[in-house]
Write a protein that holds these residues in place. Structure first.
Motif, short mmCIF file in Angstrom:
data_model
loop_
_atom_site.label_atom_id
_atom_site.label_comp_id
_atom_site.label_asym_id
_atom_site.label_seq_id
_atom_site.Cartn_x
_atom_site.Cartn_y
_atom_site.Cartn_z
N ALA A 192 27.86 30.13 35.85
CA ALA A 192 28.91 31.02 35.35
C ALA A 192 29.39 32.01 36.42
O ALA A 192 30.61 32.23 36.55
CB ALA A 192 28.44 31.75 34.10
N PRO A 193 28.49 32.65 37.20
CA PRO A 193 29.00 33.56 38.25
C PRO A 193 29.90 32.85 39.26
O PRO A 193 30.87 33.45 39.76
CB PRO A 193 27.70 34.06 38.91
CG PRO A 193 26.67 33.95 37.85
CD PRO A 193 27.02 32.70 37.09
N LEU A 194 29.59 31.58 39.55
CA LEU A 194 30.44 30.83 40.46
C LEU A 194 31.82 30.62 39.83
O LEU A 194 32.85 30.78 40.51
CB LEU A 194 29.79 29.49 40.79
CG LEU A 194 30.61 28.52 41.65
CD1 LEU A 194 30.95 29.15 42.99
CD2 LEU A 194 29.85 27.21 41.84
N ARG A 195 31.86 30.26 38.55
CA ARG A 195 33.14 30.07 37.88
C ARG A 195 33.94 31.37 37.85
O ARG A 195 35.16 31.36 38.05
CB ARG A 195 32.93 29.54 36.46
CG ARG A 195 32.33 28.14 36.40
CD ARG A 195 32.47 27.53 35.00
NE ARG A 195 31.74 28.29 33.99
CZ ARG A 195 30.46 28.13 33.70
NH1 ARG A 195 29.74 27.22 34.36
NH2 ARG A 195 29.87 28.84 32.76
N TRP A 196 33.26 32.49 37.62
CA TRP A 196 33.96 33.78 37.62
C TRP A 196 34.54 34.07 39.00
O TRP A 196 35.68 34.56 39.12
CB TRP A 196 33.02 34.90 37.21
CG TRP A 196 32.45 34.76 35.85
CD1 TRP A 196 33.01 34.09 34.79
CD2 TRP A 196 31.20 35.29 35.37
NE1 TRP A 196 32.18 34.15 33.69
CE2 TRP A 196 31.07 34.88 34.01
CE3 TRP A 196 30.19 36.05 35.95
CZ2 TRP A 196 29.96 35.23 33.24
CZ3 TRP A 196 29.09 36.40 35.19
CH2 TRP A 196 28.97 35.99 33.85
N SER A 197 33.77 33.76 40.03
CA SER A 197 34.25 34.00 41.40
C SER A 197 35.45 33.12 41.71
O SER A 197 36.42 33.57 42.33
CB SER A 197 33.12 33.72 42.40
OG SER A 197 32.03 34.60 42.19
N SER A 217 38.51 34.48 39.87
CA SER A 217 39.02 35.70 40.49
C SER A 217 39.74 35.39 41.79
O SER A 217 40.84 35.93 42.05
CB SER A 217 37.88 36.68 40.73
OG SER A 217 37.26 37.07 39.52
N ALA A 218 39.14 34.55 42.62
CA ALA A 218 39.76 34.21 43.90
C ALA A 218 41.09 33.50 43.70
O ALA A 218 42.08 33.78 44.40
CB ALA A 218 38.81 33.33 44.72
N LEU A 219 41.15 32.59 42.73
CA LEU A 219 42.40 31.87 42.47
C LEU A 219 43.46 32.81 41.90
O LEU A 219 44.65 32.67 42.20
CB LEU A 219 42.15 30.71 41.51
CG LEU A 219 41.44 29.49 42.10
CD1 LEU A 219 41.04 28.51 41.00
CD2 LEU A 219 42.34 28.79 43.13
N ALA A 220 43.04 33.78 41.09
CA ALA A 220 44.01 34.74 40.54
C ALA A 220 44.64 35.58 41.64
O ALA A 220 45.86 35.81 41.65
CB ALA A 220 43.32 35.63 39.51
N VAL A 221 43.82 36.02 42.60
CA VAL A 221 44.34 36.80 43.73
C VAL A 221 45.28 35.94 44.56
O VAL A 221 46.38 36.37 44.93
CB VAL A 221 43.18 37.33 44.59
CG1 VAL A 221 43.71 37.93 45.89
CG2 VAL A 221 42.37 38.36 43.82
N ARG A 222 44.85 34.71 44.85
CA ARG A 222 45.69 33.82 45.65
C ARG A 222 47.00 33.53 44.94
O ARG A 222 48.07 33.50 45.55
CB ARG A 222 44.95 32.52 45.94
CG ARG A 222 45.70 31.57 46.88
CD ARG A 222 44.91 30.28 47.07
NE ARG A 222 45.49 29.43 48.10
CZ ARG A 222 46.47 28.57 47.90
NH1 ARG A 222 47.01 28.45 46.70
NH2 ARG A 222 46.92 27.83 48.90
#
Length: 297
Positions: free
Chosen positions: A267-272, A275-280
């Motif tokens: 789950a932490p990997l999915r959250w990361s 988040s990274a895709l949202a910023v990009r």
């Protein structure tokens, strides 16, 4: 059983692209061809005109804009799974309506399929309208290779992760790859049916990456066949609303990566990843809208 070949294309107001698609198709194969247009709600009259002008073209209205994979699935279910169908059901072709077919391109794919009996999908060399080769045969996007391509690719075009992922520095050769562009594919029916076709959660983008991965996991190969060539005017679909399409690409990318890391402890990997895709997405979509606004100004 005849040697009729079914070519499925998904239409959504394709305009004159459809005319070129159908006009060049006669050069692609010596087999008799039936074209099934899975129409997602065209309003330009092009699919209806094609039916009037070409006796081998059929129009299937999907009833809604199902996206690419969903529309292809409906066409396969409606036509190839029909008990009255008597053609060669071993293979069928899926292609965008903005493809122009090179001489013998489909026959080259069929000949390669005979050389690769475990090939579930086969794809041609794809050229952009300027004649350059589009990197349509790629590795699967691993977290490192795909992640670095996604993060630095828009700003550092020549980065090594993008080059490795897109296999840009390899000379075109007939070989198995991670996945092939869904803009033009020869698909083996048994392989496609065995993985339940396209995953319809992907409305736009990544449905071909997902299909290639699931075929591989099921023991099939995705084979690049550069002796077959087509031209793809991909601006037909991306040019209408590039910002919206970029946003959709990021949503599909998250769906794909989250599926490959589904366990609770991931789950932490999915959250990361989310988040990274949202910023990009905010960065590239914002840049696209600014560029479009300047062009209109």
């Amino acid at each position: 059983m005849s040697d009729e070949l079914v070519v499925v294309t998904v239409t959504y107001s394709p305009g004159t692209h459809l005319d070129r698609f159908l006009a060049t198709l006669s050069h692609a194969t010596e087999r008799p061809v039936t074209v099934v247009m899975a129409d997602n709600g065209s309003t330009d009259g092009a699919p209806e005109a094609a039916v009037q002008q070409h006796p081998n073209v059929q129009l299937l209205r999907t009833g809604a804009n199902l996206g690419y994979g969903g529309a292809v699935n409906r066409a396969v279910e409606h036509y190839l799974h029909d008990p009255s169908y008597s053609g060669d059901a071993e293979f069928f072709v899926v292609a965008n309506p903005d493809v122009q077919w090179g001489p013998n391109s489909i026959d080259e794919l069929l000949e390669a399929a005979a050389r690769w009996p475990r090939a579930g999908s086969l794809g041609p060399l794809i050229r952009d309208p300027d004649g350059s080769v589009y990197p349509s045969a790629r590795h699967q996007p691993s977290l490192v290779r795909g992640g670095m391509h996604a993060v630095v690719g828009p700003f550092w075009k020549s980065n090594p992760w993008t080059a490795a992922y897109r296999q840009e520095r390899l000379e075109p050769s007939e070989r198995p790859v991670g996945w092939l562009s869904g803009s033009c594919l020869l698909l083996r029916r048994s392989a496609f049916d065995g993985v339940n076709g396209f995953d319809e959660r992907y409305f736009m983008y990544m449905e071909d990456v997902d299909l290639g991965d699931r075929l591989h996991q099921a023991g099939w190969l995705n084979v690049y066949v550069p002796s077959a060539e087509v031209l793809h005017d991909k601006g037909h679909s991306t040019g209408r609303d590039p910002a919206r399409n970029l946003a959709a690409h990021h949503v599909s990318t998250y769906t794909f990566l989250a599926d490959r890391h589904p366990r609770w402890w991931q789950a932490p990997l999915r959250w990361s990843i989310r988040s990274a895709l949202a910023v990009r997405a905010r960065l590239v979509v914002g840049n696209s809208r600014r560029t479009l606004a300047k062009g209109r100004g």
